[in-house]
Design a protein around this motif. Structure first.
Motif, PDB file in Angstrom:
ATOM      1  N   GLY A  12       0.636  -1.190   0.057  1.00  0.00           N
ATOM      2  CA  GLY A  12       0.099  -0.001  -0.149  1.00  0.00           C
ATOM      3  C   GLY A  12       0.796   1.307   0.022  1.00  0.00           C
ATOM      4  N   SER A  13       0.323   2.530  -0.410  1.00  0.00           N
ATOM      5  CA  SER A  13       1.264   3.690  -0.131  1.00  0.00           C
ATOM      6  C   SER A  13       0.946   4.363   0.977  1.00  0.00           C
ATOM      7  CB  SER A  13       0.452   4.506  -1.518  1.00  0.00           C
ATOM      8  OG  SER A  13       0.582   3.722  -2.627  1.00  0.00           O
ATOM      9  N   PRO A  14       1.679   5.124   1.417  1.00  0.00           N
ATOM     10  CA  PRO A  14       1.693   6.013   2.588  1.00  0.00           C
ATOM     11  C   PRO A  14       0.082   6.878   2.712  1.00  0.00           C
ATOM     12  CG  PRO A  14       3.886   6.280   1.447  1.00  0.00           C
ATOM     13  CD  PRO A  14       2.978   5.639   0.421  1.00  0.00           C
ATOM     14  N   GLY A  15      -0.377   6.502   3.847  1.00  0.00           N
ATOM     15  CA  GLY A  15      -1.530   6.994   4.043  1.00  0.00           C
ATOM     16  C   GLY A  15      -2.757   6.161   3.773  1.00  0.00           C
ATOM     17  N   GLN A  16      -2.485   5.136   2.851  1.00  0.00           N
ATOM     18  CA  GLN A  16      -3.688   4.266   2.577  1.00  0.00           C
ATOM     19  C   GLN A  16      -3.835   3.265   3.709  1.00  0.00           C
ATOM     20  OE1 GLN A  16      -2.748   2.559  -1.077  1.00  0.00           O
ATOM     21  NE2 GLN A  16      -3.765   3.914  -2.275  1.00  0.00           N
ATOM     22  N   SER A  17      -4.869   2.474   3.501  1.00  0.00           N
ATOM     23  CA  SER A  17      -5.212   1.470   4.668  1.00  0.00           C
ATOM     24  C   SER A  17      -5.197   0.138   4.013  1.00  0.00           C
ATOM     25  CB  SER A  17      -6.797   1.610   5.281  1.00  0.00           C
ATOM     26  OG  SER A  17      -6.883   2.750   6.017  1.00  0.00           O
ATOM     27  N   ILE A  18      -4.638  -0.877   4.548  1.00  0.00           N
ATOM     28  CA  ILE A  18      -4.525  -2.236   4.175  1.00  0.00           C
ATOM     29  C   ILE A  18      -5.130  -3.036   5.227  1.00  0.00           C
ATOM     30  CG2 ILE A  18      -2.455  -1.715   2.794  1.00  0.00           C
ATOM     31  CD1 ILE A  18      -2.022  -3.921   5.820  1.00  0.00           C
ATOM     32  N   THR A  19      -5.510  -4.428   4.887  1.00  0.00           N
ATOM     33  CA  THR A  19      -6.144  -5.281   5.727  1.00  0.00           C
ATOM     34  C   THR A  19      -5.368  -6.633   5.360  1.00  0.00           C
ATOM     35  OG1 THR A  19      -8.021  -4.264   5.958  1.00  0.00           O
ATOM     36  CG2 THR A  19      -7.863  -6.662   6.416  1.00  0.00           C
ATOM     37  N   ILE A  20      -5.028  -7.276   6.488  1.00  0.00           N
ATOM     38  CA  ILE A  20      -4.184  -8.757   6.194  1.00  0.00           C
ATOM     39  C   ILE A  20      -5.094  -9.693   6.756  1.00  0.00           C
ATOM     40  CG2 ILE A  20      -2.171 -10.271   6.938  1.00  0.00           C
ATOM     41  CD1 ILE A  20      -0.495  -7.392   7.133  1.00  0.00           C
ATOM     42  N   SER A  21      -5.447 -10.642   6.177  1.00  0.00           N
ATOM     43  CA  SER A  21      -6.243 -11.690   6.784  1.00  0.00           C
ATOM     44  C   SER A  21      -5.583 -13.021   7.195  1.00  0.00           C
ATOM     45  CB  SER A  21      -7.185 -12.256   5.503  1.00  0.00           C
ATOM     46  OG  SER A  21      -6.526 -12.802   4.427  1.00  0.00           O
ATOM     47  N   CYS A  22      -6.304 -13.636   7.979  1.00  0.00           N
ATOM     48  CA  CYS A  22      -5.745 -14.870   8.688  1.00  0.00           C
ATOM     49  C   CYS A  22      -6.835 -15.805   8.836  1.00  0.00           C
ATOM     50  CB  CYS A  22      -5.010 -14.464   9.874  1.00  0.00           C
ATOM     51  SG  CYS A  22      -4.574 -15.750  11.104  1.00  0.00           S
ATOM     52  N   THR A  23      -6.828 -16.823   8.023  1.00  0.00           N
ATOM     53  CA  THR A  23      -7.641 -17.797   7.864  1.00  0.00           C
ATOM     54  C   THR A  23      -7.329 -19.182   8.511  1.00  0.00           C
ATOM     55  OG1 THR A  23      -8.535 -16.941   5.840  1.00  0.00           O
ATOM     56  CG2 THR A  23      -9.391 -19.079   6.526  1.00  0.00           C
ATOM     57  N   GLY A  24      -8.352 -19.652   9.502  1.00  0.00           N
ATOM     58  CA  GLY A  24      -7.943 -20.894  10.394  1.00  0.00           C
ATOM     59  C   GLY A  24      -9.259 -21.777  10.003  1.00  0.00           C
ATOM     60  N   THR A  25      -9.534 -22.861  11.105  1.00  0.00           N
ATOM     61  CA  THR A  25     -10.234 -23.816  11.142  1.00  0.00           C
ATOM     62  C   THR A  25     -11.134 -23.697  12.489  1.00  0.00           C
ATOM     63  OG1 THR A  25      -9.109 -25.489  11.890  1.00  0.00           O
ATOM     64  CG2 THR A  25      -9.025 -25.090   9.789  1.00  0.00           C
ATOM     65  N   SER A  26     -11.959 -24.731  12.459  1.00  0.00           N
ATOM     66  CA  SER A  26     -12.873 -25.089  13.594  1.00  0.00           C
ATOM     67  C   SER A  26     -11.982 -25.405  14.715  1.00  0.00           C
ATOM     68  CB  SER A  26     -13.947 -26.072  13.287  1.00  0.00           C
ATOM     69  OG  SER A  26     -13.249 -27.270  13.107  1.00  0.00           O
ATOM     70  N   VAL A  27     -10.786 -25.814  14.578  1.00  0.00           N
ATOM     71  CA  VAL A  27     -10.083 -26.335  15.834  1.00  0.00           C
ATOM     72  C   VAL A  27      -9.253 -25.157  16.429  1.00  0.00           C
ATOM     73  CG1 VAL A  27      -9.921 -28.733  14.893  1.00  0.00           C
ATOM     74  CG2 VAL A  27      -8.038 -27.110  14.345  1.00  0.00           C
ATOM     75  N   ASP A  28      -9.123 -24.136  15.554  1.00  0.00           N
ATOM     76  CA  ASP A  28      -8.492 -22.798  16.086  1.00  0.00           C
ATOM     77  C   ASP A  28      -9.306 -21.795  16.162  1.00  0.00           C
ATOM     78  OD1 ASP A  28      -6.632 -24.052  13.269  1.00  0.00           O
ATOM     79  OD2 ASP A  28      -8.031 -22.133  13.215  1.00  0.00           O
ATOM     80  N   LEU A  29      -9.027 -20.851  15.090  1.00  0.00           N
ATOM     81  CA  LEU A  29      -9.423 -19.448  15.112  1.00  0.00           C
ATOM     82  C   LEU A  29     -10.757 -19.473  15.361  1.00  0.00           C
ATOM     83  CD1 LEU A  29      -7.729 -17.075  12.912  1.00  0.00           C
ATOM     84  CD2 LEU A  29     -10.102 -17.055  13.116  1.00  0.00           C
ATOM     85  N   SER A  30     -11.655 -20.112  14.350  1.00  0.00           N
ATOM     86  CA  SER A  30     -12.938 -20.275  14.457  1.00  0.00           C
ATOM     87  C   SER A  30     -13.628 -20.240  15.629  1.00  0.00           C
ATOM     88  CB  SER A  30     -13.683 -21.389  13.586  1.00  0.00           C
ATOM     89  OG  SER A  30     -14.802 -21.224  13.410  1.00  0.00           O
ATOM     90  N   ASN A  31     -13.473 -21.237  16.628  1.00  0.00           N
ATOM     91  CA  ASN A  31     -14.038 -21.280  17.967  1.00  0.00           C
ATOM     92  C   ASN A  31     -13.276 -20.622  19.220  1.00  0.00           C
ATOM     93  OD1 ASN A  31     -16.148 -22.784  17.199  1.00  0.00           O
ATOM     94  ND2 ASN A  31     -15.174 -24.572  16.592  1.00  0.00           N
ATOM     95  N   TYR A  32     -12.104 -20.117  19.005  1.00  0.00           N
ATOM     96  CA  TYR A  32     -11.647 -19.421  20.077  1.00  0.00           C
ATOM     97  C   TYR A  32     -11.252 -18.157  19.886  1.00  0.00           C
ATOM     98  CZ  TYR A  32     -10.800 -24.322  21.231  1.00  0.00           C
ATOM     99  OH  TYR A  32     -11.108 -25.631  21.782  1.00  0.00           O
ATOM    100  N   GLY A  33     -11.199 -17.125  20.807  1.00  0.00           N
ATOM    101  CA  GLY A  33     -11.094 -16.084  20.831  1.00  0.00           C
ATOM    102  C   GLY A  33      -9.654 -15.415  21.042  1.00  0.00           C
ATOM    103  N   TYR A  34      -8.766 -16.308  21.322  1.00  0.00           N
ATOM    104  CA  TYR A  34      -7.319 -16.095  21.521  1.00  0.00           C
ATOM    105  C   TYR A  34      -6.382 -15.789  20.411  1.00  0.00           C
ATOM    106  CZ  TYR A  34      -7.972 -17.886  26.376  1.00  0.00           C
ATOM    107  OH  TYR A  34      -8.499 -18.089  27.469  1.00  0.00           O
ATOM    108  N   VAL A  35      -6.848 -14.725  19.546  1.00  0.00           N
ATOM    109  CA  VAL A  35      -5.969 -14.247  18.384  1.00  0.00           C
ATOM    110  C   VAL A  35      -5.242 -13.205  18.701  1.00  0.00           C
ATOM    111  CG1 VAL A  35      -6.282 -13.562  15.998  1.00  0.00           C
ATOM    112  CG2 VAL A  35      -7.862 -15.207  16.997  1.00  0.00           C
ATOM    113  N   SER A  36      -3.861 -13.216  18.116  1.00  0.00           N
ATOM    114  CA  SER A  36      -3.007 -12.042  18.304  1.00  0.00           C
ATOM    115  C   SER A  36      -2.507 -11.685  17.322  1.00  0.00           C
ATOM    116  CB  SER A  36      -1.995 -12.388  19.388  1.00  0.00           C
ATOM    117  OG  SER A  36      -1.555 -13.652  19.278  1.00  0.00           O
ATOM    118  N   TRP A  37      -1.817 -10.763  17.017  1.00  0.00           N
ATOM    119  CA  TRP A  37      -1.060 -10.428  15.648  1.00  0.00           C
ATOM    120  C   TRP A  37       0.427  -9.898  16.330  1.00  0.00           C
ATOM    121  CZ3 TRP A  37      -2.492 -10.893  10.921  1.00  0.00           C
ATOM    122  CH2 TRP A  37      -3.791 -11.034  10.353  1.00  0.00           C
ATOM    123  N   TYR A  38       1.368 -10.100  15.394  1.00  0.00           N
ATOM    124  CA  TYR A  38       2.757  -9.646  15.740  1.00  0.00           C
ATOM    125  C   TYR A  38       3.290  -9.117  14.510  1.00  0.00           C
ATOM    126  CZ  TYR A  38       2.182 -12.577  19.628  1.00  0.00           C
ATOM    127  OH  TYR A  38       1.789 -13.219  21.024  1.00  0.00           O
TER     128      TYR A  38
END
Lengths: 110, 120
Positions: A12-38
């Protein structure tokens, strides 16, 4: 346990917004709220920028925000700055009390 | 201030073992889980497992079961990662990290990393 799925790269260019996605499954991200970003700059230690899906640690810019819908979590960076150029990793708790990271996304600020 | 100080770089031959240490300071050692995360050259982060410094109980990623051991010494506030039967693809930077999420994996402080190089 397979890694969470992230795009390899985004840009992205300076000043713009970007979004990074992170896709999981029912054994992780889908059913748990313990999501973090680094954020990791080259040669540096990773830095926690989002936890509990949406919470920013003290000192982290409010240009960083997180969300989750179903089996996909997202990191949005608004008002892109040159210093945001880095690798970004998501992480989730899993059903067997383990953790899993995403493969990482390289953000390029044009 | 909170610090996680790791031991220095290691060079090992295939089949050898190595022990990496992580000394915690600036907080109550038994309050937070410590996890180990590794990063191979040019690659992403990989979760290896965690230890509860209070009770010593551990959880290891399936991939590393049988190949790693995590221990702690409460008298010195130090956590250890033992890697056995090293292979060339174990060459990586190994990080310890403090978990403020009660096992949920919110790593607010990280060690500086320990490079383990495995080569014949």
């Amino acid at each position: 346990q397979s890694a969470l799925t992230q795009p390899v790269s985004v840009s992205g260019s300076p000043g713009q917004s970007i979004t990074i996605s992170c896709t999981g499954t029912s054994v992780d991200l889908s059913n748990y709220g313990y999501v973090s970003w680094y954020q990791q700059h080259p040669g540096k230690v990773p830095k926690l920028i989002i936890y509990d899906v949406t919470t920013r640690p003290s000192g982290v810019s409010n240009r960083f925000s997180g969300s989750k819908s179903g089996n996909t979590a997202s990191l949005t960076i608004s008002g892109l700055q040159a210093e945001d150029e880095a690798d970004y990793y998501c992480s989730s708790y899993t059903s067997n009390s383990h953790l899993v990271f995403g493969g990482g996304t390289k953000l390029t600020v044009l | 201030q909170v610090q996680l100080a790791q031991s220095g770089a290691e060079v090992k031959k295939p089949g050898a073992s190595v022990k990496v240490s992580c000394k915690a300071s600036g907080y109550s050692f038994t309050t937070y889980y410590i996890h180990w995360v590794r990063q191979a050259p040019g690659q992403g982060l990989e979760w290896m497992g965690r230890i509860n410094p209070s009770g010593g109980d551990t959880r290891y990623a399936q991939k590393f079961q049988g190949g790693i051991t995590m221990t702690r010494d409460t008298s010195t506030s130090t956590v250890y990662l033992d890697l056995s039967s090293l292979r060339s693809d174990d060459t990586a930077v190994y990080y310890c990290a403090r978990d403020i999420g009660g096992g949920g994996g919110y790593f607010d402080y990280w060690g500086q990393g320990t490079l383990v190089s495995v080569s014949s």
